[in-house]
Enzyme design. Structure first.
Site, PDB file in Angstrom:
ATOM      1  N   TYR A 315       0.871  -1.186   0.000  1.00  0.00           N
ATOM      2  CA  TYR A 315       0.000   0.000   0.000  1.00  0.00           C
ATOM      3  C   TYR A 315       0.908   1.237   0.000  1.00  0.00           C
ATOM      4  CZ  TYR A 315      -3.147  -3.551   1.985  1.00  0.00           C
ATOM      5  OH  TYR A 315      -3.864  -4.690   2.243  1.00  0.00           O
ATOM      6  N   CYS A 418      -4.502   3.544   9.897  1.00  0.00           N
ATOM      7  CA  CYS A 418      -5.337   4.721  10.148  1.00  0.00           C
ATOM      8  C   CYS A 418      -6.653   4.310  10.799  1.00  0.00           C
ATOM      9  CB  CYS A 418      -5.571   5.503   8.856  1.00  0.00           C
ATOM     10  SG  CYS A 418      -6.231   4.503   7.538  1.00  0.00           S
TER      11      CYS A 418
END
Ligand code: SAH
Length: 463
Positions: A315, A418
């Site tokens: 990612y 996150c």
């Protein structure tokens, strides 16, 4: 309690969305905009059997943690959830949120988390930190174009060009666009009918280089009189480019699939630490550069590279973490689903003279397993990695990816997250498969909101 009842309650806790929580004879009420420690009058707006939702009518005794909000739209706007809570208390809330998720969802022993978890890293000045803003456009009752932010949980636009989290330049740019739209009667997009042209303005600002870029997202193929708009935007110091992205879909995705440059460059350049990055409109880039540098420094410290290691950065976006790590690793592989971000990543490697980074476009949960299987079939030692870094979106890592990580048996896994809930879920899986938690460090990337970023170090348990 029933709908429309009123009550006076003490707010004794904070919910996951930042709302205040209070109890009245065992009945739990969730109250948006109430701050822990407040005594408030509430009106019940929705009542279930054991809990309900209240509207804050009046603060009777304010909490010592309550502060005057900087923005007058703090309550209505969906962007900030806890602007009326002191920044110190916000940080405490985020620390506890990560802790609670690790214990409740991750099933980790509280003693372990108490030992490995370090204090959340906050900001000295928790406003004006965002380098990116996406302002939606709409139309007010008089038919004038407006822009601002969505009210919480709706798509109603609160007209506000002066967001306290963004840079002052945003306002100037938005006022130019609005005046231009008025002059030529260019309509905002209407989500309900699918008519109108201007959907969003994306503004990116480089905190180090002071470069600014505007990308208009439009429901059509061009902007009438665009030359005039460009001329006006050029007058803003630091403006490096104006582009458009066509999006004629009827969904909630902001950006179109491509963009084209009307004037200047399609990207801005900025630095994190010593590394220079070019960032195009469709690529993800961390929104808080001050905190990002701290976040990546922890990731680098946790990876503890000595020089010859093979590192995967899954990612990877535009290669931000990859290039940070490549400075100290033998070889870094990055994987990212957005093709334009990988173009940026490759260009960024070149820009910084980094030759030991290689990037793949695709889903991490497909690219890594395919790579692993191929190398295994070849009998290659490249099935092993020394360090794997993951930085997934909120939904966390795919199970198939976690499986492959375990098979590749890196000595260290660095997880940048996150969303503490999916982080806890994924860490539990890794810990059931030969890894142990070594360090957990929350970093406040999003002051005034309930979001929190966390960087975690896991290491392979020695057999
Ligand atoms: N590490 C980068 C980006 C992190 S954000 C940075 O710090 O800047 C998460 C990134 O994951 C985004 O760039 C998003 O496009 C990408 N992404 C989302 N789903 C993915 C998937 N299944 N496989 C690979 N990348 C994915």
């Amino acid at each position: 309690m029933q709908k429309n009842d009123t009550a006076v309650i003490e707010i004794t806790d904070i919910g996951v969305g930042g709302e205040g929580i209070g109890k009245l004879d065992g009945y739990t009420l969730f109250v948006k905009d109430a701050v822990i420690g407040d005594r408030v009058e509430v009106k019940v707006i929705k009542a279930k059997k054991n809990y309900g939702y209240g509207r804050l009518m009046r603060v009777i005794d304010p909490s010592p943690h309550r502060v005057e909000p900087r923005c007058r739209f703090a309550r209505q706007c969906g962007g900030c959830q806890i602007q009326e809570m002191s920044y110190e208390r916000q940080l405490e809330f985020k620390q506890k949120k990560v802790y609670d998720d690790l214990v409740r969802i991750g099933d980790f022993a509280p003693e372990l988390i108490g030992r490995v978890m370090e204090p959340v890293v906050g900001m000295d000045d928790p406003f004006g930190y965002r380098n990116k803003a996406q302002f939606p456009f709409g139309t007010d009752r008089e038919g004038n174009p407006v822009t601002g932010f969505y009210a919480g949980r709706t798509h109603d636009i609160i007209a506000n060009t002066d967001c306290a989290l963004g840079v002052p330049e945003n306002r100037e740019i938005l006022e130019i666009i609005l005046a231009f739209m008025k002059k030529y009667q260019i309509p905002s997009y209407n989500e309900k009918t699918g008519d109108g042209l201007i959907r969003h303005a994306l503004i990116r600002y480089g905190f180090v280089t002071k470069e600014i870029m505007v990308c208009l997202i439009i429901n059509g193929s061009g902007i009438p009189h665009a030359d005039e708009l460009i001329r006006q935007l050029q007058a803003i110091p630091g403006m490096t480019g104006v582009s458009v992205s066509e999006n004629t879909r009827r969904d909630n995705v902001i950006m179109g699939e491509t963009y084209h440059v009307l004037w200047g460059k399609g990207y801005i350049t900025d630095y994190i630490g010593k590394i220079r990055y070019q960032i195009s409109p469709l690529s993800f880039y961390q929104v808080n550069p001050v905190q990002t540098e701290k976040l990546y420094s922890f990731a680098l410290e946790y990876a503890d590279l000595k020089g010859g290691e093979t590192v995967w950065d899954l990612y990877c976006g535009i290669g931000t973490i990859s290039l940070f790590l490549a400075q100290k690793a033998g070889k870094v592989y990055g994987v990212e689903i957005v093709p334009q971000a990988i173009e940026d990543a490759r260009r960024n490697a070149e820009l910084n003279g980094i030759k030991n980074a290689e990037f793949f476009v695709g889903k991490a949960e497909e690219v890594l397993p395919a790579f692993y299987e191929q190398k295994r079939a070849e009998g290659s030692a490249e099935t092993h990695a020394d360090v794997i870094v993951v930085d997934p979106p909120r939904k966390g890592c795919d199970g198939k990816l976690l499986d492959t990580i375990v098979k590749m048996a890196p000595e260290k896994v660095v997880y940048v997250s996150c969303d503490p809930a999916t982080l806890a879920r994924d860490l539990k899986i890794l810990c059931a498969n030969g890894y142990e938690l070594v360090k957990v460090r929350p970093v406040d990337q999003f002051p005034m909101s309930v979001h929190v970023e966390t960087v975690v170090l896991m290491s392979k348990v020695k057999e």
